[in-house]
Scaffold this motif. Structure first.
Motif, PDB file in Angstrom:
ATOM      1  N   GLY A  60      12.161 -14.217 -34.322  1.00 51.17           N
ATOM      2  CA  GLY A  60      13.569 -14.416 -34.017  1.00 51.17           C
ATOM      3  C   GLY A  60      13.992 -15.867 -34.082  1.00 51.17           C
ATOM      4  N   LYS A  61      15.241 -16.097 -33.712  1.00 50.20           N
ATOM      5  CA  LYS A  61      15.841 -17.422 -33.807  1.00 50.20           C
ATOM      6  C   LYS A  61      15.167 -18.414 -32.855  1.00 50.20           C
ATOM      7  CE  LYS A  61      20.443 -15.748 -35.120  1.00 50.20           C
ATOM      8  NZ  LYS A  61      21.877 -15.699 -34.718  1.00 50.20           N
ATOM      9  N   PRO A  62      15.238 -19.699 -33.190  1.00 51.47           N
ATOM     10  CA  PRO A  62      14.680 -20.720 -32.288  1.00 51.47           C
ATOM     11  C   PRO A  62      15.381 -20.719 -30.935  1.00 51.47           C
ATOM     12  CG  PRO A  62      15.133 -21.640 -34.464  1.00 51.47           C
ATOM     13  CD  PRO A  62      15.763 -20.292 -34.438  1.00 51.47           C
ATOM     14  N   GLY A  63      14.602 -20.975 -29.891  1.00 53.93           N
ATOM     15  CA  GLY A  63      15.175 -21.145 -28.569  1.00 53.93           C
ATOM     16  C   GLY A  63      15.554 -19.876 -27.838  1.00 53.93           C
ATOM     17  N   THR A  64      15.178 -18.708 -28.373  1.00 54.69           N
ATOM     18  CA  THR A  64      15.589 -17.446 -27.742  1.00 54.69           C
ATOM     19  C   THR A  64      14.561 -16.902 -26.757  1.00 54.69           C
ATOM     20  OG1 THR A  64      14.799 -16.324 -29.753  1.00 54.69           O
ATOM     21  CG2 THR A  64      17.174 -16.700 -29.560  1.00 54.69           C
ATOM     22  N   GLY A  65      13.444 -17.611 -26.564  1.00 55.06           N
ATOM     23  CA  GLY A  65      12.492 -17.206 -25.535  1.00 55.06           C
ATOM     24  C   GLY A  65      11.212 -16.573 -26.031  1.00 55.06           C
ATOM     25  N   LYS A  66      10.933 -16.689 -27.319  1.00 55.62           N
ATOM     26  CA  LYS A  66       9.736 -16.052 -27.888  1.00 55.62           C
ATOM     27  C   LYS A  66       8.468 -16.622 -27.265  1.00 55.62           C
ATOM     28  CE  LYS A  66      10.677 -17.300 -32.074  1.00 55.62           C
ATOM     29  NZ  LYS A  66      11.894 -18.090 -31.752  1.00 55.62           N
ATOM     30  N   SER A  67       8.385 -17.939 -27.178  1.00 56.71           N
ATOM     31  CA  SER A  67       7.182 -18.570 -26.624  1.00 56.71           C
ATOM     32  C   SER A  67       7.010 -18.227 -25.149  1.00 56.71           C
ATOM     33  CB  SER A  67       7.246 -20.093 -26.800  1.00 56.71           C
ATOM     34  OG  SER A  67       7.172 -20.440 -28.170  1.00 56.71           O
ATOM     35  N   HIS A  68       8.108 -18.158 -24.424  1.00 57.04           N
ATOM     36  CA  HIS A  68       8.027 -17.816 -22.997  1.00 57.04           C
ATOM     37  C   HIS A  68       7.401 -16.430 -22.824  1.00 57.04           C
ATOM     38  CE1 HIS A  68       9.680 -18.139 -18.760  1.00 57.04           C
ATOM     39  NE2 HIS A  68       9.234 -16.888 -18.817  1.00 57.04           N
ATOM     40  N   ILE A  69       7.857 -15.484 -23.603  1.00 60.73           N
ATOM     41  CA  ILE A  69       7.328 -14.117 -23.491  1.00 60.73           C
ATOM     42  C   ILE A  69       5.845 -14.096 -23.855  1.00 60.73           C
ATOM     43  CG2 ILE A  69       7.511 -11.755 -24.338  1.00 60.73           C
ATOM     44  CD1 ILE A  69       9.862 -12.752 -22.559  1.00 60.73           C
ATOM     45  N   ALA A  70       5.484 -14.772 -24.941  1.00 61.35           N
ATOM     46  CA  ALA A  70       4.083 -14.796 -25.371  1.00 61.35           C
ATOM     47  C   ALA A  70       3.198 -15.440 -24.306  1.00 61.35           C
ATOM     48  CB  ALA A  70       3.954 -15.547 -26.697  1.00 61.35           C
ATOM     49  N   LYS A  71       3.665 -16.542 -23.714  1.00 59.12           N
ATOM     50  CA  LYS A  71       2.885 -17.218 -22.674  1.00 59.12           C
ATOM     51  C   LYS A  71       2.785 -16.351 -21.419  1.00 59.12           C
ATOM     52  CE  LYS A  71       3.830 -22.004 -24.059  1.00 59.12           C
ATOM     53  NZ  LYS A  71       4.455 -23.292 -23.660  1.00 59.12           N
ATOM     54  N   ASP A 113      10.368 -15.078 -14.441  1.00 58.48           N
ATOM     55  CA  ASP A 113      10.988 -16.407 -14.562  1.00 58.48           C
ATOM     56  C   ASP A 113      12.083 -16.426 -15.625  1.00 58.48           C
ATOM     57  OD1 ASP A 113       9.047 -17.292 -12.788  1.00 58.48           O
ATOM     58  OD2 ASP A 113       7.685 -17.901 -14.404  1.00 58.48           O
ATOM     59  N   PHE A 114      12.142 -15.393 -16.431  1.00 58.90           N
ATOM     60  CA  PHE A 114      12.975 -15.381 -17.630  1.00 58.90           C
ATOM     61  C   PHE A 114      14.408 -14.975 -17.288  1.00 58.90           C
ATOM     62  CE2 PHE A 114      14.228 -13.779 -21.895  1.00 58.90           C
ATOM     63  CZ  PHE A 114      13.818 -14.857 -22.657  1.00 58.90           C
ATOM     64  N   ASP A 115      15.381 -15.672 -17.868  1.00 59.64           N
ATOM     65  CA  ASP A 115      16.792 -15.356 -17.645  1.00 59.64           C
ATOM     66  C   ASP A 115      17.241 -14.301 -18.662  1.00 59.64           C
ATOM     67  OD1 ASP A 115      19.471 -15.241 -17.119  1.00 59.64           O
ATOM     68  OD2 ASP A 115      19.914 -17.334 -17.594  1.00 59.64           O
TER      69      ASP A 115
END
Length: 288
Positions: free
Chosen positions: A74-85, A41-43
């Motif tokens: 890393g910086k906010p909004g770069t997709g860290k939570s998406h990867i962890a989830k 799902d990740f861009d």
């Protein structure tokens, strides 16, 4: 005889599939995850310098079998939570017991809980095969009770060889400042990083990108029907230059003259301010 065995085999397989599906759903429901996301799902094109290979390696879940950890910084909004989830969701599909929490909220709740409730919360954080602590130190400073909880969880899971994935926009060198205790920070990091993969995320914010896209879609409607716009609201938590950058990006194709804005005195700001940046109130255009 053969048709009976084939039919019985199909019935048995169907029952096994149903049970497996129920167990998988139960693992998801008890995980604390609020969405089923995947790495597909990740861009990846938006921030091409992200450590894609390391993310997919984490997604294999080999680190769980090894009792290792993952730190995504890393910086906010770069997709860290998406990867962890995505990693956590994959773990539920593969039969692991997972617990996902927003770290600062969990620490704050622990500090307000009764002793019995604290025991239960600690057990919930110790038992899973994989614990995800998302957005740690988002509020910069956590309570003393929260800091002690973090130290206990990291120490005991380290001894049990149970994995933790942490996401944070705070570099690890500053953790002592947010914990209020450099010695505690060293102890926590020593155990977290002894067996760990460190992923560093750099790049632009996906949230600002999506906000700009919504503004652009709204601008397209405004270009056709200026009366559609009632109020444009952006987040007061964003620095003004970041906000203007998002607006400019969103209106680049259409031109600023295509968008009407007005100030609502109750919202205190030249654009009107609202929380979060994802909530863009643009009259009927907000529906697109």
């Amino acid at each position: 005889q053969q048709p009976f065995l084939e039919t019985f085999s199909l019935i048995l397989q169907d029952e096994l599939d149903r049970r497996r599906s129920r167990l998988t759903e139960r693992r998801y429901q008890t995980s604390g995850l609020d969405e089923r996301v995947t790495l597909h799902d990740f861009d990846w094109r938006f921030n091409p310098k992200l450590p894609r290979q390391a993310c997919f390696e984490l997604h294999t879940l080999k680190f769980i079998t090894e009792g290792s950890n993952g730190l995504i910084i890393g910086k906010p909004g770069t997709g860290k939570s998406h990867i962890a989830k995505a990693v956590a969701y994959q773990a539920t599909l593969q039969g692991y017991h997972v617990r996902y929490v927003e770290a600062d909220s969990a620490f704050a709740q622990f500090g307000l809980a009764s002793p019995d409730e604290q025991d239960r919360q600690l057990k919930d954080l110790l038992e899973p095969d994989l614990l995800v602590l998302d957005d740690m130190f988002l509020a910069r400073r956590i309570t003393d009770a929260g800091a002690e909880l973090l130290q206990t969880v990291v120490h005991r899971r380290y001894k049990l060889r149970r994995s933790i994935v942490v996401t944070s926009n705070r570099v690890v060198q500053d953790w002592g400042k947010y914990l209020g205790d450099n010695t505690m920070s060293t102890t926590i990091l020593d155990r977290l990083m002894h067996r760990a993969t460190l992923l560093e995320f750099e790049g632009n914010s996906y949230r600002l990108k999506e906000a700009a896209a919504r503004i652009a879609r709204a601008a397209a409607i405004v270009g056709r029907d200026p009366s559609a716009v009632k109020l444009l609201a952006v987040s007061k938590t964003q620095a003004p230059d970041r906000v203007l950058e998002a607006v400019a990006a969103g209106l680049h194709e259409f031109g600023p003259e295509s968008l009407e804005t007005r100030t609502d005195p109750a919202l205190h700001g030249p654009f009107g301010l609202a929380e979060p940046i994802g909530s863009l109130f643009v009259g009927e255009a907000a529906k697109v």
